[in-house]
Design an enzyme around this catalytic site. Structure first.
Site, PDB file in Angstrom:
ATOM      1  N   GLU A  46       0.825  -1.207   0.000  1.00  0.00           N
ATOM      2  CA  GLU A  46       0.000   0.000   0.000  1.00  0.00           C
ATOM      3  C   GLU A  46       0.863   1.264   0.000  1.00  0.00           C
ATOM      4  O   GLU A  46       1.827   1.368   0.748  1.00  0.00           O
ATOM      5  CB  GLU A  46      -0.903  -0.013   1.237  1.00  0.00           C
ATOM      6  CG  GLU A  46      -1.855   1.160   1.332  1.00  0.00           C
ATOM      7  CD  GLU A  46      -2.647   1.173   2.631  1.00  0.00           C
ATOM      8  OE1 GLU A  46      -3.701   1.821   2.675  1.00  0.00           O
ATOM      9  OE2 GLU A  46      -2.209   0.528   3.613  1.00  0.00           O
ATOM     10  N   LYS A 119     -10.080   1.745  -1.971  1.00  0.00           N
ATOM     11  CA  LYS A 119     -10.235   1.252  -0.597  1.00  0.00           C
ATOM     12  C   LYS A 119     -11.608   1.622  -0.040  1.00  0.00           C
ATOM     13  O   LYS A 119     -12.011   2.785  -0.062  1.00  0.00           O
ATOM     14  CB  LYS A 119      -9.117   1.845   0.260  1.00  0.00           C
ATOM     15  CG  LYS A 119      -9.007   1.289   1.663  1.00  0.00           C
ATOM     16  CD  LYS A 119      -7.755   1.849   2.330  1.00  0.00           C
ATOM     17  CE  LYS A 119      -7.539   1.315   3.730  1.00  0.00           C
ATOM     18  NZ  LYS A 119      -6.266   1.782   4.310  1.00  0.00           N
ATOM     19  N   CYS A 163      -5.505  -3.010   2.917  1.00  0.00           N
ATOM     20  CA  CYS A 163      -5.174  -2.785   4.323  1.00  0.00           C
ATOM     21  C   CYS A 163      -6.376  -2.916   5.263  1.00  0.00           C
ATOM     22  O   CYS A 163      -6.767  -4.026   5.592  1.00  0.00           O
ATOM     23  CB  CYS A 163      -4.466  -1.449   4.480  1.00  0.00           C
ATOM     24  SG  CYS A 163      -3.540  -1.294   6.041  1.00  0.00           S
TER      25      CYS A 163
END
Length: 304
Positions: A46, A119, A163
């Site tokens: 990331e 995300k 994440c």
């Protein structure tokens, strides 16, 4: 004769620099090494082009954001094309004035953009002030497809998540139900340096365990590259974050195929058998036995 059912994958673990060009040069060096060792799919961590800038809130930091296409995406696309590899990168995306995303991008072997994933779950914790910087990905795009849609590539359907998404079984399951053949979690996670060693160990094991659980519950391999190195707080407050590395690749029963340590750059290699998920689902048919008629309350915030 090459076995086309065997997929050679690589995950890159690296430290990052305040200089975007230097960080990208490190990524490029490690990508080239991974492909030289036979990788057909390479996954970067990331926000690999910059330091993790979410330790504080600073409007000047938005200057780091780029459109897609833009300089970083074009650089990654060129590498994918030159090296004949499917490449997963990460970009601080400027979608329009005032709308920025934490975006995973996938480039096909010819350098074309196979797809992107923005995300969906955005944290806001001490040292991880991501809600200030990132707009959550669209639950549904204008063409009607879900934000949790695998990206179709020449090496399979990639279930890209990022994440904080890794703590949510719903995200992994939705990708699996849409036909993902791999779950991929580019990550930037680390320790508060002041935490005691036993607490740091519990956090690390929780991170590893929950993602192995997604592999088991969905009968899918997982690739999870994380960054390493200690990055100071931009304003000199506290000790910064020590990113704990421990990148790993596991198979569809959660078995480790490769795992890195907690310090230093690393290229993880693994061979994934494309047929294992099918064979495991025949004897552990979790998806068959789901009681979808009884799960309506999962859409409620709280069952009170």
């Amino acid at each position: 004769m090459t076995d086309t059912r065997q997929l050679r994958v690589a995950a890159i673990q690296q430290a990052c620099s305040p200089d975007k060009n230097e960080s990208l040069a490190t990524s490029e060096r490690l990508i080239r090494a991974a492909v030289a060792d036979g990788a057909q799919l390479v996954v970067l961590q990331e926000l690999h082009a910059t330091l993790y800038f979410c330790q504080n809130e600073d409007t000047d930091t938005f200057n780091l954001a780029e459109p897609i296409p833009g300089p970083t995406s074009e650089h990654l696309a060129g590498l994918a094309r030159e090296l004949d590899v499917v490449l997963v990168g990460s970009i601080f995306e400027r979608r329009m004035n005032g709308v920025y995303h934490n975006t995973a991008v996938v480039f096909e072997r010819d350098g074309s953009l196979a797809g992107l994933y923005r995300k969906m779950h955005i944290p806001d914790d001490p040292g991880f002030y991501e809600k200030f910087y990132f707009t959550p990905g669209d639950a549904q795009f204008n063409d009607g497809h879900s934000g949790f849609t695998p990206i179709d590539t020449s090496v399979g359907k990639l279930g890209l998540l990022v994440c904080w998404d890794q703590w949510y079984p719903e995200a992994a399951r939705l990708m699996a139900l849409a036909g993902a053949e791999l779950l991929i979690y580019p990550t930037a996670i680390g320790w508060d340096i002041t935490d005691k060693a036993d607490e740091q160990q519990r956090q690390l094991e929780a991170w590893v365990t929950v993602q192995r659980g997604h592999a088991v519950a969905n009968n899918l391999p997982v690739i999870a590259p994380n960054r390493v190195g200690t990055e100071p707080h931009p304003e000199g407050i506290g000790d910064g974050i020590r990113f704990w590395g421990n990148s790993f690749i596991c198979g569809p029963q959660g078995e480790f195929l490769a795992r890195a340590g907690d310090a230093g750059e690393s290229i993880l290699h693994a061979v994934i058998d494309r047929d294992r998920s099918e064979s495991i689902r025949r004897i552990w048919p979790y998806l068959r036995d789901r009681r979808i008629d009884a799960y309506g309350d999962i859409l409620k915030r709280v069952r009170d």
